[in-house]
Write an enzyme that holds these catalytic residues in place. Structure first.
Site, PDB file in Angstrom:
ATOM      1  N   CYS A 101      21.936  -3.565 -19.391  1.00 48.70           N
ATOM      2  CA  CYS A 101      20.878  -4.465 -19.842  1.00 48.70           C
ATOM      3  C   CYS A 101      19.656  -3.635 -20.219  1.00 48.70           C
ATOM      4  O   CYS A 101      19.277  -2.719 -19.468  1.00 48.70           O
ATOM      5  CB  CYS A 101      20.529  -5.443 -18.723  1.00 48.70           C
ATOM      6  SG  CYS A 101      19.220  -6.602 -19.164  1.00 48.70           S
ATOM      7  N   HIS A 143      25.564 -13.282 -20.897  1.00 49.22           N
ATOM      8  CA  HIS A 143      24.535 -12.371 -20.383  1.00 49.22           C
ATOM      9  C   HIS A 143      23.141 -12.785 -20.890  1.00 49.22           C
ATOM     10  O   HIS A 143      22.193 -12.910 -20.118  1.00 49.22           O
ATOM     11  CB  HIS A 143      24.872 -10.935 -20.813  1.00 49.22           C
ATOM     12  CG  HIS A 143      23.856  -9.915 -20.433  1.00 49.22           C
ATOM     13  ND1 HIS A 143      24.125  -8.900 -19.545  1.00 49.22           N
ATOM     14  CD2 HIS A 143      22.556  -9.747 -20.817  1.00 49.22           C
ATOM     15  CE1 HIS A 143      23.036  -8.149 -19.400  1.00 49.22           C
ATOM     16  NE2 HIS A 143      22.074  -8.649 -20.154  1.00 49.22           N
ATOM     17  N   GLU A 144      23.043 -13.018 -22.210  1.00 49.40           N
ATOM     18  CA  GLU A 144      21.739 -13.361 -22.802  1.00 49.40           C
ATOM     19  C   GLU A 144      21.290 -14.761 -22.370  1.00 49.40           C
ATOM     20  O   GLU A 144      20.103 -14.999 -22.143  1.00 49.40           O
ATOM     21  CB  GLU A 144      21.791 -13.267 -24.334  1.00 49.40           C
ATOM     22  CG  GLU A 144      22.255 -11.933 -24.901  1.00 49.40           C
ATOM     23  CD  GLU A 144      21.495 -10.737 -24.364  1.00 49.40           C
ATOM     24  OE1 GLU A 144      20.363 -10.905 -23.887  1.00 49.40           O
ATOM     25  OE2 GLU A 144      22.048  -9.622 -24.395  1.00 49.40           O
ATOM     26  N   HIS A 147      19.435 -14.827 -19.247  1.00 42.61           N
ATOM     27  CA  HIS A 147      18.024 -14.429 -19.360  1.00 42.61           C
ATOM     28  C   HIS A 147      17.126 -15.648 -19.605  1.00 42.61           C
ATOM     29  O   HIS A 147      15.957 -15.636 -19.223  1.00 42.61           O
ATOM     30  CB  HIS A 147      17.835 -13.435 -20.513  1.00 42.61           C
ATOM     31  CG  HIS A 147      18.181 -12.014 -20.167  1.00 42.61           C
ATOM     32  ND1 HIS A 147      17.593 -11.332 -19.130  1.00 42.61           N
ATOM     33  CD2 HIS A 147      19.051 -11.133 -20.744  1.00 42.61           C
ATOM     34  CE1 HIS A 147      18.077 -10.093 -19.084  1.00 42.61           C
ATOM     35  NE2 HIS A 147      18.970  -9.956 -20.045  1.00 42.61           N
TER      36      HIS A 147
HETATM   37 ZN    ZN Z   1      20.060  -8.227 -20.437  1.00 42.05          ZN
END
Ligand code: ZN
Length: 179
Positions: A101, A143-144, A147
């Protein structure tokens, strides 16, 4: 060429916020932010980025799988901007693979993710699309997407023992990237 923005790193509270929806996709500020995210992503050798990573707490992410030094086996795709994305459904199959990341430099983790997902998002032209994503591209999305909900990949690990340094990752997992 727009600006390369500074990446917020682990410990910055912006990474722990629930990001707010984008209400007006055509806003100059949003369109500029998208251009800056695209530039920042290219500059940082990433395959995905989410707005909170540049301290802009909006529900906006980019998936841009392509082979590079950090991910030599990634498939190539056009960078895809996803505004107000939603995870509609997922298969039952969970696979573990290595993730890094931009906000957690120097560390890699073995992260469980759904292998196949169905997502919905608004494009930068304002169209709402539904799409199926699989494997590495599905992994980038998940993953995004995390966030946008104040999570990082470290929160998803089964065990802290699934963490290694970037240096050991390059030696053990992806030795071909050293040459
Ligand atoms: Zn990330």
């Amino acid at each position: 060429m727009t600006d390369v923005l500074e990446i917020s790193q682990l410990g910055n509270p912006v990474l722990r916020l629930i990001a707010q929806p984008v209400y007006s996709v055509q806003d100059d500020a949003i369109q500029t932010l998208i251009d800056q995210l695209l530039t920042t992503l290219t500059h940082s050798n990433g395959v995905g980025i989410a707005a909170p990573q540049v301290a802009a707490s909006y529900r906006l992410l980019i998936v841009a799988s392509r082979p590079n030094l950090r991910y030599p086996n990634a498939p190539t795709m056009e960078p895809t901007v996803m505004i107000n994305p939603q995870l509609i459904s997922h298969c039952g199959e969970v696979v573990k693979d290595w993730e890094g990341c931009l906000s957690v430099p120097g560390i890699r983790g073995l992260v469980p993710r759904y292998r196949r997902i169905e997502v919905e998002y608004t494009t930068r032209d304002g169209k709402r699309l539904r799409q199926e994503l699989t494997d590495f591209v599905a992994r980038i999305f998940q993953h995004e997407f995390d966030h946008l909900n104040g999570m990082v990949f470290l929160d998803r690990l089964d065990s802290v023992q699934d963490l290694i340094t970037e240096q050991e990752y390059l030696k053990r997992v992806a030795p071909s990237t050293l040459t």
